[in-house]
Enzyme design. Structure first.
Site, mmCIF file in Angstrom:
data_model
loop_
_atom_site.group_PDB
_atom_site.id
_atom_site.type_symbol
_atom_site.label_atom_id
_atom_site.label_comp_id
_atom_site.label_asym_id
_atom_site.label_seq_id
_atom_site.Cartn_x
_atom_site.Cartn_y
_atom_site.Cartn_z
ATOM 1 C CD GLU A 35 -22.238 23.378 -23.054
ATOM 2 O OE1 GLU A 35 -22.039 22.386 -22.346
ATOM 3 O OE2 GLU A 35 -21.308 24.057 -23.555
ATOM 4 C CB ILE B 165 -15.284 35.573 -50.834
ATOM 5 C CG1 ILE B 165 -15.475 37.088 -50.988
ATOM 6 C CG2 ILE B 165 -13.984 35.284 -50.123
ATOM 7 C CD1 ILE B 165 -14.493 37.749 -51.946
ATOM 8 N N GLY B 166 -16.152 32.586 -52.210
ATOM 9 C CA GLY B 166 -15.911 31.150 -52.217
ATOM 10 C C GLY B 166 -17.045 30.307 -51.693
ATOM 11 C CB SER B 167 -18.088 29.348 -48.323
ATOM 12 O OG SER B 167 -18.177 30.589 -47.657
ATOM 13 C CD1 TRP C 156 -6.714 32.394 -38.494
ATOM 14 C CD2 TRP C 156 -8.195 31.692 -40.004
ATOM 15 N NE1 TRP C 156 -7.301 33.512 -39.027
ATOM 16 C CE2 TRP C 156 -8.213 33.114 -39.959
ATOM 17 C CE3 TRP C 156 -9.051 31.037 -40.882
ATOM 18 C CZ2 TRP C 156 -9.060 33.876 -40.770
ATOM 19 C CZ3 TRP C 156 -9.889 31.799 -41.691
ATOM 20 C CH2 TRP C 156 -9.887 33.199 -41.622
ATOM 21 C CG ASP D 235 -9.667 32.453 -49.623
ATOM 22 O OD1 ASP D 235 -9.699 33.257 -50.570
ATOM 23 O OD2 ASP D 235 -10.588 31.667 -49.367
ATOM 24 C CG HIS E 289 -11.070 37.031 -49.312
ATOM 25 N ND1 HIS E 289 -11.682 38.241 -49.561
ATOM 26 C CD2 HIS E 289 -11.536 36.612 -48.109
ATOM 27 C CE1 HIS E 289 -12.484 38.525 -48.548
ATOM 28 N NE2 HIS E 289 -12.413 37.563 -47.652
ATOM 29 C CG HIS F 41 -19.012 39.199 -40.945
ATOM 30 N ND1 HIS F 41 -18.247 39.965 -41.799
ATOM 31 C CD2 HIS F 41 -18.314 38.067 -40.718
ATOM 32 C CE1 HIS F 41 -17.129 39.317 -42.066
ATOM 33 N NE2 HIS F 41 -17.144 38.169 -41.421
ATOM 34 C CB CYS G 146 -16.225 37.473 -45.860
ATOM 35 S SG CYS G 146 -14.973 36.399 -45.121
#
Length: 758
Positions: A17, A436-438, A566, A604, A646, A699, A731
């Protein structure tokens, strides 16, 4: 009656939320009043949940709209000058500008630097201080939230980040000593403690997690000085709180400090119990962190109860509190929501709500209440079922691990020879550009994934959608002029979850979200058993993307250490062994990518530094198996195949040799927020391979100027030979929008072209 307490509760809400409220506010759809209303509702819900779970003394001021370290800096007016005007005009907007940056209304502000909270996957904002820093109380958040709970009939223990840890977690922008600011900071803490006492707070939890680190004599003296001064004024009782490890050689220091209670981590620091019990001053409360606040496995209640009884025998029932090892910020809220999880695995787990129930069971057992025995029996049965389960142990994995040799971790030739072969194959310009990738995961991408998962979109239609997005991404990169392309990762929900879903030994929750930073939430996989790759995971999409372009296409994998870090990792074997299992699965994937014609493969490892033990004496062992695992995954390729890795949010000065030992052909690192400070490591250490220092901060939504990137690249060029430099963002671009992404990447390519022309 034995007291049950808690150090902190997840902020985000059982269904995220807080995330939705924040992002709605940032989009301008809701105002500050609506955001604060949601925050109040969440706090009330969480206090009531803890009360109903049997927590006698829940925390307050553990809630934050973004980050508790940022809250502390804001509370004490440690606000860098560049934010002052905005903070004075609109405190909430200024607060979020410190966290996220701001680029609107002729304002262009960088965000504060972000880094890992100790060795967790939570990120905090690093306060910026200077030698003339002024501190003062700004607002009354800890008092207001204490009174907010009191109005609900719930007495809480306010949580404060302690003064020494606050300074140690900060940075000075002028090179001055952070601890020199202690004398300026302590009067503000003293004032706050007095106000909390006047508001009726009997206890305050004062978190000093840096007590579990290696501390020099100056820092130890700073602790003594700080708490001697805090002890002089009127104040509530203080619970000095350590976590994430044993106090070790700081135990004597912690016990010397004039606090009324001491919290210790007995999950990561089980061995410290005897030393604490033998030296705890008379009258001081011991808060025993018996339930793991960082992982999701059921507690061995028999073992925890044995420790609790042992402690109670030394300090007495009235001086023993039962608690999690640390704040429950790091685990999901409620296992009861996971209706579709494998029943066996579900029975082995405990989330935040269940961990509080475990503490209540322990307290009831200590108090000899008969109802505790039923829960103890259920836990024994669950733990035994897990130990015996064939879902956990696979003989074929054990055999493959036993067959590992030194050759498994070595490339065919050294980097100088490989780099020549790669350049001959790839024919890249100076200062090659890549990402970096995405790429942006738009609302359309997320909706298509949700529709596919719910059965509303057929597999063929979903695949057609993903192919169209991938082609759009490839064409955009070609138009921008990037040199090494990526496919965009539109098929991936998360850089770990995507792989874990395709690996045996991993399992996923539906609502097991935890906060990473701000509104960013992650849903860590659970590694419950031996890891095996049943089939190729990424080859189809990488090969499709390569078929769309003549430029090199990077295969994109998440490395073994990051997948470990992670995830919620099984606790029945050494982490190193689990990491090697993941590495072997990735090794098979790397080989299949190469066979499919992918000449650049990125593995990565953004989390490699966060895995470091908090004590330096334990680093070597970790780095040995972390490097070994990466090399297991990456070494079975030809010289012409270029291996990238990375790393983000990392400081490399003290692990640069281990980074070099990975022997990746190219590493890309996060450097823009620190203005290339991370490259200091390369001044003393001649890094042998290629490196891409990030030239802009993904970011933050702001689009950097070309001159900024050129300046950063020139800083990098002053440290590294031009032929070693790559140009890339910090990133992945998953959380950004297409408009800002295109603009920023175009600027980045222009910056690289300027350097080529010089």
């Amino acid at each position: 009656m034995t007291i049950v307490t808690n150090l902190g509760f997840p902020r985000i809400g059982a269904r995220r939320e807080l995330k939705r409220a924040l992002e709605s506010h940032w989009r301008g759809e809701t105002d500050a009043t609506q955001l604060q209303h949601t925050a109040r509702e969440l706090r009330a819900r969480h206090w009531r949940l803890q009360r109903d779970a049997g927590v006698d003394l829940p925390p307050s001021n553990d809630f934050s709209l973004y980050d508790h370290v940022l809250d502390t800096a804001f509370l004490f007016d440690a606000i860098p000058q560049r934010y002052r005007g905005l903070v004075d005009a609109d405190p909430l907007a200024g607060y979020f500008a410190m966290a996220r940056g701001r680029q609107a209304d002729n304002i262009d502000l960088h965000a504060l630097e972000m880094t890992k909270w100790f060795d967790t996957n939570y990120h905090y904002l690093v306060p910026e201080l200077h030698r003339d820093q002024h501190f003062a109380l700004r607002g009354n958040k800890p008092i207001a939230e204490f009174e907010e709970a009191l109005a609900l009939g719930i007495t809480t223990r306010p949580v404060l980040l302690g003064p020494v840890s606050f300074l140690l977690l900060s940075k000075t922008v002028d090179g001055s000593n952070r601890l020199d600011l202690l004398e300026r900071l302590l009067p503000v803490y003293t004032q706050l403690l007095r106000q909390l006492q006047e508001s009726g707070a009997e206890w305050v939890q004062i978190d000093e997690p840096t007590l579990v680190l290696d501390l020099d004599a100056q820092t130890q003296q700073a602790f003594r000085k700080a708490y001697a001064i805090l002890n002089q004024g009127p104040r509530p009782k203080l619970l000095l709180t350590s976590y994430f490890g044993p106090l070790g050689d700081n135990l004597e220091l912690a016990l010397q400090l004039p606090a009324d209670g001491l919290h210790i981590d007995l999950v990561r620091g089980t061995e410290q119990l005897d030393a604490v019990l033998n030296t705890l001053p008379a009258g001081r409360v011991l808060s025993a962190g018996l339930v793991n606040g960082r992982n999701i496995w059921r507690t061995d209640l028999d073992n925890a109860l044995t420790m609790a009884r042992y402690a109670q025998g030394h300090v007495g029932a009235d001086r023993l509190w039962l608690a999690p090892s640390c704040s429950l910020l790091h685990v999901p809220v409620d296992l009861e929501q996971e209706k579709n999880l494998d029943a066996d695995v579900r029975n082995w787990l405990a989330f935040a709500k269940q961990k509080l129930s475990e503490l209540r069971v322990l307290a009831d057992a200590l108090d000899n209440k008969p109802e505790a025995e039923t829960a103890l029996t259920q836990t024994r049965q669950a733990l035994e079922a897990r130990r015996q389960s064939p879902k956990v142990h696979r003989p074929d994995v054990a055999q493959r691990l036993a067959a590992l040799t030194p050759d498994t971790t070595r490339r065919n030739t050294a980097y100088p020879q490989r780099s020549q072969a790669q350049q001959h194959t790839l024919n890249l310009p100076a200062y090659p550009t890549t990402t970096i990738g995405s790429f942006p995961q738009t609302l359309e991408v997320r909706e298509a994934r949700a529709q596919f998962k719910s059965g509303k979109l057929s597999e063929s239609d979903y695949e057609a959608f993903l192919k169209a997005e991938t082609e759009r991404c490839v064409r955009t990169q070609e138009e921008i002029g990037l040199d090494v392309l990526v496919h965009g990762e539109f098929e991936r929900n998360d850089m770990v979850e995507y792989f874990g879903e395709q690996l045996d030994g991993f399992i996923f929750t539906k609502l097991g979200w935890v906060q990473s930073y701000g509104s960013r939430c992650v849903k860590p996989p659970i590694i419950y058993g031996d890891v095996v790759r049943p089939a190729p995971m990424t080859v189809t999409w990488s090969a499709y993307a390569q078929s769309l372009t003549d430029k090199p296409m990077k295969g994109m994998l998440t490395g073994p250490v990051t997948m470990l870090q992670w995830s919620f990792v099984r606790d029945d074997q050494e982490r190193a062994q689990t990491c090697r299992q993941i590495a072997l699965a990735l090794r098979d994937e790397v080989q299949d990518l190469e066979k499919a014609g992918i000449k650049v493969i990125q593995i990565d490892e953004p989390a490699i530094r966060e895995g470091l033990p908090l004590r330096r004496g334990e680093w070597a062992d970790y780095l040995n198996w972390a490097v070994e695992s990466f090399r297991i995954a990456s070494s079975n390729v030809h010289d012409t195949t270029q291996i990238h890795t990375h790393m983000c949010y990392s400081e490399f000065n003290d692990i640069i040799e281990a980074v070099a030992a990975l022997d990746a052909d190219v590493i890309s690192i996060e450097t823009s927020r620190s203005r290339m400070e991370l490259l200091d490591a390369f001044v003393k250490f001649r890094y042998p391979n290629a490196i891409g220092p990030g030239v802009y901060d993904i970011h933050s939504p702001r689009v950097p100027q070309e001159e900024e990137m050129v300046l950063l690249l020139k800083k990098a060029r002053a440290v590294l030979p031009p032929e070693q430099l790559w140009v890339n963002p910090d990133c992945g671009l998953k959380t950004r929008g297409w408009k800002e992404t295109r603009a920023a990447l175009q600027t980045m390519v222009h910056a690289a072209q300027r350097l080529r022309a010089e």
